[in-house]
Write a protein that holds these residues in place. Structure first.
Motif, PDB file in Angstrom:
ATOM      1  N   GLN A 185      40.685  37.610  34.131  1.00 34.57           N
ATOM      2  CA  GLN A 185      40.317  36.203  33.932  1.00 34.57           C
ATOM      3  C   GLN A 185      41.453  35.269  34.337  1.00 34.57           C
ATOM      4  OE1 GLN A 185      39.149  36.131  29.837  1.00 34.57           O
ATOM      5  NE2 GLN A 185      37.034  36.735  30.284  1.00 34.57           N
ATOM      6  N   VAL A 186      42.685  35.738  34.171  1.00 31.76           N
ATOM      7  CA  VAL A 186      43.847  34.923  34.571  1.00 31.76           C
ATOM      8  C   VAL A 186      43.808  34.660  36.079  1.00 31.76           C
ATOM      9  CG1 VAL A 186      46.338  35.062  34.881  1.00 31.76           C
ATOM     10  CG2 VAL A 186      45.347  35.554  32.676  1.00 31.76           C
ATOM     11  N   VAL A 187      43.424  35.670  36.827  1.00 33.64           N
ATOM     12  CA  VAL A 187      43.336  35.500  38.281  1.00 33.64           C
ATOM     13  C   VAL A 187      42.298  34.440  38.618  1.00 33.64           C
ATOM     14  CG1 VAL A 187      42.762  36.654  40.437  1.00 33.64           C
ATOM     15  CG2 VAL A 187      44.082  37.847  38.709  1.00 33.64           C
ATOM     16  N   LEU A 188      41.176  34.499  37.902  1.00 35.55           N
ATOM     17  CA  LEU A 188      40.127  33.514  38.161  1.00 35.55           C
ATOM     18  C   LEU A 188      40.575  32.106  37.769  1.00 35.55           C
ATOM     19  CD1 LEU A 188      37.074  35.568  36.876  1.00 35.55           C
ATOM     20  CD2 LEU A 188      37.786  35.189  39.238  1.00 35.55           C
ATOM     21  N   GLU A 189      41.316  32.045  36.655  1.00 36.57           N
ATOM     22  CA  GLU A 189      41.837  30.745  36.216  1.00 36.57           C
ATOM     23  C   GLU A 189      42.774  30.153  37.269  1.00 36.57           C
ATOM     24  OE1 GLU A 189      41.463  28.826  33.509  1.00 36.57           O
ATOM     25  OE2 GLU A 189      40.091  30.076  32.355  1.00 36.57           O
ATOM     26  N   ALA A 190      43.611  31.040  37.840  1.00 39.89           N
ATOM     27  CA  ALA A 190      44.567  30.554  38.867  1.00 39.89           C
ATOM     28  C   ALA A 190      43.821  30.071  40.093  1.00 39.89           C
ATOM     29  CB  ALA A 190      45.535  31.678  39.222  1.00 39.89           C
ATOM     30  N   GLU A 191      42.742  30.732  40.469  1.00 38.14           N
ATOM     31  CA  GLU A 191      41.983  30.312  41.649  1.00 38.14           C
ATOM     32  C   GLU A 191      41.329  28.955  41.441  1.00 38.14           C
ATOM     33  OE1 GLU A 191      40.723  34.837  43.125  1.00 38.14           O
ATOM     34  OE2 GLU A 191      39.218  33.471  42.315  1.00 38.14           O
ATOM     35  N   GLU A 192      40.967  28.663  40.213  1.00 39.93           N
ATOM     36  CA  GLU A 192      40.290  27.384  39.922  1.00 39.93           C
ATOM     37  C   GLU A 192      41.251  26.202  39.823  1.00 39.93           C
ATOM     38  OE1 GLU A 192      38.144  28.154  36.382  1.00 39.93           O
ATOM     39  OE2 GLU A 192      36.669  29.453  37.338  1.00 39.93           O
ATOM     40  N   LEU A 193      42.586  26.460  39.900  1.00 37.38           N
ATOM     41  CA  LEU A 193      43.567  25.366  39.782  1.00 37.38           C
ATOM     42  C   LEU A 193      43.656  24.522  41.058  1.00 37.38           C
ATOM     43  CD1 LEU A 193      46.432  27.236  37.875  1.00 37.38           C
ATOM     44  CD2 LEU A 193      44.847  25.534  36.966  1.00 37.38           C
ATOM     45  N   GLY A 194      43.157  25.048  42.138  1.00 33.70           N
ATOM     46  CA  GLY A 194      43.197  24.284  43.395  1.00 33.70           C
ATOM     47  C   GLY A 194      44.553  24.288  44.072  1.00 33.70           C
ATOM     48  N   LEU A 195      45.361  25.265  43.812  1.00 35.33           N
ATOM     49  CA  LEU A 195      46.692  25.347  44.418  1.00 35.33           C
ATOM     50  C   LEU A 195      46.585  26.045  45.766  1.00 35.33           C
ATOM     51  CD1 LEU A 195      48.600  26.546  41.204  1.00 35.33           C
ATOM     52  CD2 LEU A 195      48.432  24.208  42.090  1.00 35.33           C
ATOM     53  N   ASN A 196      47.711  25.980  46.466  1.00 32.71           N
ATOM     54  CA  ASN A 196      47.704  26.724  47.728  1.00 32.71           C
ATOM     55  C   ASN A 196      47.794  28.202  47.448  1.00 32.71           C
ATOM     56  OD1 ASN A 196      50.463  27.428  47.256  1.00 32.71           O
ATOM     57  ND2 ASN A 196      51.085  25.426  48.060  1.00 32.71           N
ATOM     58  N   LYS A 197      47.670  28.954  48.454  1.00 32.04           N
ATOM     59  CA  LYS A 197      47.570  30.404  48.271  1.00 32.04           C
ATOM     60  C   LYS A 197      48.834  30.986  47.679  1.00 32.04           C
ATOM     61  CE  LYS A 197      45.147  34.100  48.777  1.00 32.04           C
ATOM     62  NZ  LYS A 197      43.912  34.246  48.018  1.00 32.04           N
ATOM     63  N   ASN A 198      49.994  30.456  48.138  1.00 35.73           N
ATOM     64  CA  ASN A 198      51.269  30.991  47.630  1.00 35.73           C
ATOM     65  C   ASN A 198      51.440  30.691  46.142  1.00 35.73           C
ATOM     66  OD1 ASN A 198      53.819  32.185  47.733  1.00 35.73           O
ATOM     67  ND2 ASN A 198      54.804  30.179  47.977  1.00 35.73           N
ATOM     68  N   ALA A 199      51.183  29.432  45.802  1.00 37.59           N
ATOM     69  CA  ALA A 199      51.320  29.048  44.378  1.00 37.59           C
ATOM     70  C   ALA A 199      50.316  29.797  43.500  1.00 37.59           C
ATOM     71  CB  ALA A 199      51.119  27.538  44.234  1.00 37.59           C
ATOM     72  N   GLU A 200      49.098  29.934  44.044  1.00 34.40           N
ATOM     73  CA  GLU A 200      48.068  30.658  43.294  1.00 34.40           C
ATOM     74  C   GLU A 200      48.502  32.100  43.017  1.00 34.40           C
ATOM     75  OE1 GLU A 200      44.129  30.296  45.005  1.00 34.40           O
ATOM     76  OE2 GLU A 200      43.641  32.309  44.266  1.00 34.40           O
ATOM     77  N   THR A 201      49.125  32.742  44.018  1.00 33.80           N
ATOM     78  CA  THR A 201      49.587  34.129  43.856  1.00 33.80           C
ATOM     79  C   THR A 201      50.695  34.205  42.805  1.00 33.80           C
ATOM     80  OG1 THR A 201      49.063  34.592  46.164  1.00 33.80           O
ATOM     81  CG2 THR A 201      50.604  36.093  45.056  1.00 33.80           C
ATOM     82  N   ILE A 202      51.607  33.177  42.842  1.00 32.82           N
ATOM     83  CA  ILE A 202      52.714  33.180  41.877  1.00 32.82           C
ATOM     84  C   ILE A 202      52.176  33.016  40.442  1.00 32.82           C
ATOM     85  CG2 ILE A 202      54.719  31.844  41.106  1.00 32.82           C
ATOM     86  CD1 ILE A 202      55.199  31.196  44.105  1.00 32.82           C
ATOM     87  N   VAL A 203      51.255  32.064  40.256  1.00 39.01           N
ATOM     88  CA  VAL A 203      50.734  31.811  38.906  1.00 39.01           C
ATOM     89  C   VAL A 203      50.005  33.049  38.390  1.00 39.01           C
ATOM     90  CG1 VAL A 203      49.076  30.475  37.566  1.00 39.01           C
ATOM     91  CG2 VAL A 203      50.569  29.332  39.223  1.00 39.01           C
ATOM     92  N   ALA A 204      49.128  33.595  39.211  1.00 39.31           N
ATOM     93  CA  ALA A 204      48.347  34.766  38.775  1.00 39.31           C
ATOM     94  C   ALA A 204      49.246  35.971  38.551  1.00 39.31           C
ATOM     95  CB  ALA A 204      47.271  35.080  39.812  1.00 39.31           C
ATOM     96  N   GLY A 205      50.225  36.163  39.458  1.00 38.60           N
ATOM     97  CA  GLY A 205      51.088  37.338  39.335  1.00 38.60           C
ATOM     98  C   GLY A 205      51.954  37.280  38.085  1.00 38.60           C
TER      99      GLY A 205
END
Length: 727
Positions: A185-205
């Motif tokens: 669910q954390v990965v899905l939450e990060a995808e919904e933040l609207g960040l770029n791909k790099n930031a999204e990967t950092i947040v989810a990771g």
């Protein structure tokens, strides 16, 4: 029949026998009857063995022999599992997990900022290596690479998003089994933040790495709640009723059916030890309480081994009969027979106790069917009430009818309470009525045998002795007719008085009939049998006359033994003269030469003095009847004077010291005797005078009415007999 009493006496009085000790005898009797009762009552506890296996096809119907309620362990276990599953686990929130996660987030991003600010790191490899060593947790290479490619604003923004996501999930609470779901669910939450791909990967990771379970299972509290839930569970009980089909023929036997048969003891054919133990305690309680009752309220019965053995046999025999009858119908069992026998042979109070004992034991036989127990108890009590005042031979028949009627009512009323259908109630009531009649029939059949075996005298036996066709009474009538009629008069006097002073009227009447039976040996020596012939005493010495007169007691006792009369009658024969003085011959002896040498004791009966009310009543009636008969011209005053004088003399002579008659009783007895004797020996108008009066009336009537002479003769006869009534 060989007397059980004599056999017991020989056994218990044998010199050196251990049975001569009272305590040993009591313990022996108690144990013997306890074992017999247990054998009788537990006979149905050994069921027929059934050897079926699970999966086998039954070759017959298996029917429950009794009603049983048992714990179904399989269903109980299933219920426990369901209850345990319904109890939720208790978790405690670990706040340190979230604090540690936030601290790690800060450290990661401070390290990344430090790497970006370090100008000495010129290549990406150097920055990557520097950052990898400075991180508090191990991150994926994609995350670390992404961190070194963010600028200062990007790091701050990414840090905030990461922290927010971690707070959201950790504040909600994460259990061990929820961790993988949370990471996804954390990965899905990060995808919904609207960040770029790099930031999204950092947040989810970073969030996936730092998120950890913070809901810790509280094992102790959880177990406590489960144990509490288990404690509130009632075992699942199943009830199998008597007669219920457990396995039908042709059915495939299941494990559940095997379990039911095991509970009933059918599967292995074994005796249920718990049932035997319970029955033993129950029988001991009933026997112990019954003995305690006899000791406290009927000590004379308790102290008599013969009565205790009789009681034990009555209960045992009645129980066996009831058990046999119970196989046909619980309501047709003649349980009241035990109470009837005990009431007639021993005592009404003991009869009631036996009625209660039989009802308790019958309850075991009928598997505690309250209706059958109620009918047995109330029917037995009714029987005791019916025979308490047995004064004629038809009381047992009436008792049977009474028990039958009460059984019908009890069974009918309890059937209405249980809302049974009318036809079933009627059929059961008829069975109960049959049981009542059977109780009387069995009592009538067993009574003579028990009377003879235990040498007990019942009213029925006494009434048989009172019949005029008894051989000994026939002998008295033929050999000593004067004594016979004297005895009948004495019986009328004493029986009437017995009712007023609480004595046994049947014993008194029969005792009076036989009290002078010894006079049949030498009847002509007694005045009532001489009928105007020469008195033989005129020719013999007073001492010899006294010896002949007093010997009728010994002769009477010999006849009692020869004809096997009951002891109570024998006692009356022996005691009815007590130690009184043969005053007529004593006076004659003192008037002769050397009269001063006469010893008074030589002219007295041997006794003993009357020991019971019944013997005393016959002594007084015997003396009063003879004395009043000797009065020349009897009238009420002379009769009263004679009766009072005799009672007073017997009292002053000490003849009434050992019986329990009171002075008030003696006054009542005197009144009764005076009333009856006055009616027997009243004076009559002399016939010659009456004839003259009748002749005068006849002449007068003949002149007026001119009636025929034959008619006048008839009136004379009637007039003679009417005169006394018109006196």
């Amino acid at each position: 029949m060989i007397s059980v009493n004599n056999r017991l006496r020989k056994l218990f009085l044998k010199p050196g026998s251990i049975y001569t000790r009272p305590l040993v005898r009591r313990i022996l009797m108690f144990v013997v009857f306890f074992v017999l009762y247990m054998v009788c009552l537990s006979a149905d506890f050994i069921p027929e063995k059934v050897s079926l296996l699970v999966g086998e096809v039954s070759d017959r119907d298996v029917i429950a022999p009794r009603t049983v309620s048992y714990v179904d362990s399989a269903k109980t276990k299933k219920l426990e599992i369901e209850v345990l599953a319904s109890v939720a686990n208790v978790y405690d929130m670990d706040v340190a997990v979230m604090a540690k996660a936030e601290e790690d987030v800060k450290t990661i991003f401070r390290s990344a900022q430090a790497v970006l600010a370090d100008n000495s790191l010129t290549t990406s490899e150097q920055k990557l290596e520097k950052l990898t060593h400075g991180l508090p947790v191990s991150l994926s290479s994609a995350v670390i690479t992404g961190l070194i490619h963010l600028d200062e604003d990007g790091l701050v923004k990414t840090e905030n998003y990461t922290t927010a996501i971690l707070r959201k999930y950790l504040q909600r609470g994460i259990r061990d089994d929820d961790l993988e779901i949370a990471r996804k669910q954390v990965v899905l939450e990060a995808e919904e933040l609207g960040l770029n791909k790099n930031a999204e990967t950092i947040v989810a990771g970073i969030a996936q790495t730092l998120i950890r379970p913070n809901f810790i299972l509280n094992v102790r509290e959880t177990d406590k709640r489960k144990q509490s839930a288990l404690a509130n569970i009632e075992p699942v009980r199943e009830t199998v009723k008597k007669g219920q089909i457990l396995v039908r023929r042709g059915d495939v036997v299941t494990s559940e059916q095997i379990h039911v048969m095991e509970e009933l003891g059918l599967y292995a054919g074994n005796v249920n030890a718990a049932r035997i133990l319970g029955l033993a305690v129950f029988v001991l309680l009933v026997m112990g309480i019954s003995m305690g009752y006899l000791y406290q309220f009927a000590n004379s019965i308790h102290a008599n081994d013969r009565y205790l053995i009789l009681l034990g046999l009555i209960v045992l025999v009645t129980m066996i009969i009831a058990k046999v009858a119970h196989y046909y119908s619980d309501f047709a069992a003649p349980v009241a027979a035990g109470a009837l026998l005990a009431a007639i042979l021993i005592d009404a109070r003991v009869g009631l106790v036996v009625g209660v004992i039989m009802a308790m034991f019958f309850g075991v036989i009928v598997e505690h069917d309250l209706r059958a127990v109620a009918a047995a108890l109330i029917g037995g009590m009714t029987g005791v009430y019916s025979v308490t005042k047995m004064v004629h031979g038809y009381s047992l028949t009436k008792a049977g009818v009474s028990i039958a009627a009460v059984n019908f009512l009890v069974i009918g009323s309890t059937g209405l309470i249980e809302q049974l259908n009318g036809s079933e109630i009627l059929l059961q009531g008829l069975f109960g009525a049959i049981g009542g009649i059977l109780s009387a029939v069995i009592t009538i059949g067993l009574l003579p045998y028990l009377e003879n075996a235990f040498n007990i005298t019942t009213p029925v036996k006494l009434l048989d002795l009172a019949k005029p066709n008894h051989p000994l009474l026939q002998r008295l009538l033929l050999d000593a007719p004067g004594t016979y009629h004297h005895s009948v008069l004495v019986g009328n006097l004493a029986e009437t008085a017995a009712v007023t002073v609480g004595a046994d009227p049947v014993v008194v009447r029969v005792g009076a009939y036989y009290h002078d039976i010894g006079k049949t040996k030498r009847p002509y020596f007694f005045i009532e049998n001489q009928a105007g012939s020469e008195n033989p005493h005129d020719k013999i010495a007073p001492s010899l006359s006294t010896l002949i007169i007093t010997s009728h007691i010994k002769d009477g006792l010999d006849l009692c033994r020869d004809y096997k009369l009951p002891q109570v009658i024998t006692d009356i024969v022996q005691q009815h003269h007590g130690t009184t003085l043969v005053s007529y011959f004593y006076k004659r002896a003192t008037e002769h030469e050397h009269g001063e040498c006469v010893i008074e004791d030589d002219f007295r009966y041997e006794g003993p003095a009357p020991q019971t009310k019944e013997a005393a009543l016959i002594m007084l009636a015997d003396a009063c009847e003879a004395a009043v008969r000797s009065i020349g011209k009897p009238n009420v005053n002379r009769i009263e004077s004679t009766v009072r004088k005799i009672i007073r003399e017997r009292l002053q002579d000490g003849q009434l010291d050992d019986c329990n008659l009171t002075l008030k009783d003696l006054k009542i007895i005197g009144d009764v005797y005076i009333r009856l004797l006055s009616s027997m020996f009243h004076s009559r108008i002399e016939y010659p005078e009456a004839l003259k009066e009748l002749e005068r009336r006849k002449n007068k009537n003949g002149n007026n009415n001119k009636q025929p002479a034959g008619k006048d003769d008839d009136n004379v006869g009637d007039g003679v007999h009417v005169e006394p009534g018109t006196k």
